[in-house]
Design a protein around this motif. Sequence first.
Motif, short mmCIF file in Angstrom:
data_model
loop_
_atom_site.label_atom_id
_atom_site.label_comp_id
_atom_site.label_asym_id
_atom_site.label_seq_id
_atom_site.Cartn_x
_atom_site.Cartn_y
_atom_site.Cartn_z
N ILE A 222 0.83 -1.20 0.00
CA ILE A 222 0.00 0.00 0.00
C ILE A 222 0.86 1.25 0.00
CG2 ILE A 222 -1.74 1.31 1.29
CD1 ILE A 222 -2.79 -1.35 2.36
N TYR A 223 1.90 1.24 0.79
CA TYR A 223 2.65 2.47 1.05
C TYR A 223 3.78 2.75 0.06
CZ TYR A 223 0.33 2.31 5.60
OH TYR A 223 -0.60 2.26 6.59
N ILE A 224 4.47 1.73 -0.37
CA ILE A 224 5.70 1.93 -1.13
C ILE A 224 5.41 2.44 -2.54
CG2 ILE A 224 7.67 0.77 -2.18
CD1 ILE A 224 8.19 1.09 0.64
N ASP A 225 6.06 3.51 -2.90
CA ASP A 225 6.03 4.03 -4.27
C ASP A 225 7.02 3.20 -5.08
OD1 ASP A 225 5.87 5.86 -6.53
OD2 ASP A 225 7.85 6.51 -5.86
N SER A 226 6.50 2.41 -6.00
CA SER A 226 7.35 1.46 -6.73
C SER A 226 8.21 2.13 -7.79
CB SER A 226 6.47 0.39 -7.40
OG SER A 226 5.58 0.99 -8.33
N VAL A 227 7.89 3.39 -8.14
CA VAL A 227 8.63 4.08 -9.19
C VAL A 227 9.86 4.80 -8.64
CG1 VAL A 227 8.48 5.88 -10.98
CG2 VAL A 227 6.53 4.36 -10.56
N THR A 228 9.75 5.32 -7.41
CA THR A 228 10.84 6.13 -6.87
C THR A 228 11.41 5.58 -5.56
OG1 THR A 228 9.80 8.08 -7.86
CG2 THR A 228 11.55 8.48 -6.25
N ILE A 229 10.56 5.41 -4.54
CA ILE A 229 11.05 5.07 -3.21
C ILE A 229 11.60 3.64 -3.15
CG2 ILE A 229 10.41 4.74 -0.79
CD1 ILE A 229 8.54 7.12 -1.07
N ALA A 230 10.86 2.69 -3.72
CA ALA A 230 11.35 1.30 -3.70
C ALA A 230 12.70 1.16 -4.42
CB ALA A 230 10.30 0.37 -4.31
N PRO A 231 12.87 1.75 -5.61
CA PRO A 231 14.20 1.69 -6.24
C PRO A 231 15.29 2.34 -5.40
CG PRO A 231 12.55 2.32 -7.86
CD PRO A 231 11.87 2.32 -6.53
N LEU A 232 14.98 3.50 -4.78
CA LEU A 232 15.99 4.17 -3.95
C LEU A 232 16.38 3.31 -2.76
CD1 LEU A 232 14.89 7.93 -3.84
CD2 LEU A 232 17.02 6.99 -4.78
N LEU A 233 15.41 2.68 -2.12
CA LEU A 233 15.70 1.81 -0.98
C LEU A 233 16.53 0.61 -1.43
CD1 LEU A 233 12.24 1.92 0.78
CD2 LEU A 233 14.38 2.62 1.84
N SER A 234 16.20 0.08 -2.60
CA SER A 234 16.93 -1.09 -3.11
C SER A 234 18.38 -0.72 -3.45
CB SER A 234 16.23 -1.63 -4.37
OG SER A 234 14.91 -2.02 -4.07
N ILE A 235 18.57 0.44 -4.04
CA ILE A 235 19.92 0.89 -4.41
C ILE A 235 20.69 1.36 -3.17
CG2 ILE A 235 21.20 2.63 -5.73
CD1 ILE A 235 18.82 2.60 -7.73
N ALA A 236 19.96 1.96 -2.21
CA ALA A 236 20.55 2.44 -0.94
C ALA A 236 21.74 3.37 -1.13
CB ALA A 236 20.93 1.25 -0.06
N PRO A 237 21.60 4.42 -1.93
CA PRO A 237 22.75 5.31 -2.17
C PRO A 237 23.14 6.07 -0.90
CG PRO A 237 20.74 6.24 -3.10
CD PRO A 237 20.39 4.87 -2.63
N THR A 238 24.39 6.45 -0.85
CA THR A 238 24.84 7.24 0.30
C THR A 238 24.54 8.73 0.10
OG1 THR A 238 27.03 7.41 -0.71
CG2 THR A 238 26.69 5.65 0.90
N LYS A 239 24.30 9.12 -1.16
CA LYS A 239 23.97 10.51 -1.47
C LYS A 239 22.93 10.53 -2.60
CE LYS A 239 26.24 13.24 0.27
NZ LYS A 239 26.11 13.81 1.64
N ILE A 240 21.87 11.35 -2.40
CA ILE A 240 20.81 11.46 -3.41
C ILE A 240 20.62 12.93 -3.76
CG2 ILE A 240 18.39 10.94 -3.98
CD1 ILE A 240 18.48 8.93 -1.58
N TYR A 241 20.91 13.28 -4.99
CA TYR A 241 20.66 14.64 -5.47
C TYR A 241 19.29 14.64 -6.16
CZ TYR A 241 25.62 15.53 -4.62
OH TYR A 241 26.85 15.66 -4.03
N VAL A 242 18.38 15.47 -5.65
CA VAL A 242 17.03 15.51 -6.19
C VAL A 242 16.80 16.88 -6.84
CG1 VAL A 242 14.57 15.25 -5.68
CG2 VAL A 242 16.25 13.94 -4.37
#
Length: 285
Positions: A222-242
């Motif tokens: 229900i909660y996870i945004d599969s387009v943005t948040i799930a990929p970011l969590l999976s990649i787990a970057p140390t720095k994210i420029y938005v």
Amino acid sequence: MDFIFKDLEDAIWLHEYFIKRNKAVWFHETTFQNQKQYFITIDVKLISITDIQEGIIQFIVLKKRLDWVRDILDEYFYYKEESEQNNILDIVIEMFNGERKELTHITGVINDEEMIQKAIFPLLEQHESVSFDSLLKFRLKAYFERLIQYVEMAIDEYKMEQEYQVFVQTLRDYLEKREPKIKIVRIYFEGYGKFFDEHFKEITKKEIAELMDRRLLTNHPIYIDSVTIAPLLSIAPTKIYVYIDSEENGLIRTIQNIFEERVILLKKEHFAKDKQLVMKNMINR
């Protein structure tokens, strides 16, 4: 004209309100059926009905309104703990102050002055004694019911915010245990987020799919945004420029809440400049 109170603090508040405005009022107490009553006597020849009416409106809005909200939380919805009451009360206050338009759009905005004026003006015109408890019970019933609607909406919002905080903390805990797949990720938002690596090479949907931890979607469908948040969590970057136009976006706020200090927000116009700088540095190496 007398206003009769059972609560000493209420009587003192209204008395001081008029005294501070140089209005002639008198305060005294009596005992009736072994219970003390407190009287505020107003000479209607010296104070206009309009001034009296404004005093009662201010008394209700500034003194009694939040007291009633606490009573509603306690007696109607059984929220007894002070900390929970305070959290819900903060939301109600924001609704009163016009800061929660998304909530008052649903409940409708309470016009305090109009509702209270409509309830008390007929009594003031009659110049009769007014029991404040009777006024609440019989004349302000509609106003009290509107307060209940506000409280009910604030409770729903409070529950959602609590669930959201638990959700965010769960994802933070997940993130802490995950090794970075790509250390630096850049996201350019235009309709949806496009992913780029440190050197501005676009990360394709196929590459993102290969990096994706599918458990995120099955555990939190229900909660996870599969387009943005799930990929970011999976990649787990140390720095994210938005790169964005505006911070007033629920998805952006959620990204900030989950990834905290890892997130750097930039205006979209910085994207081309940053890309040019990175390309230049790569050429000069």
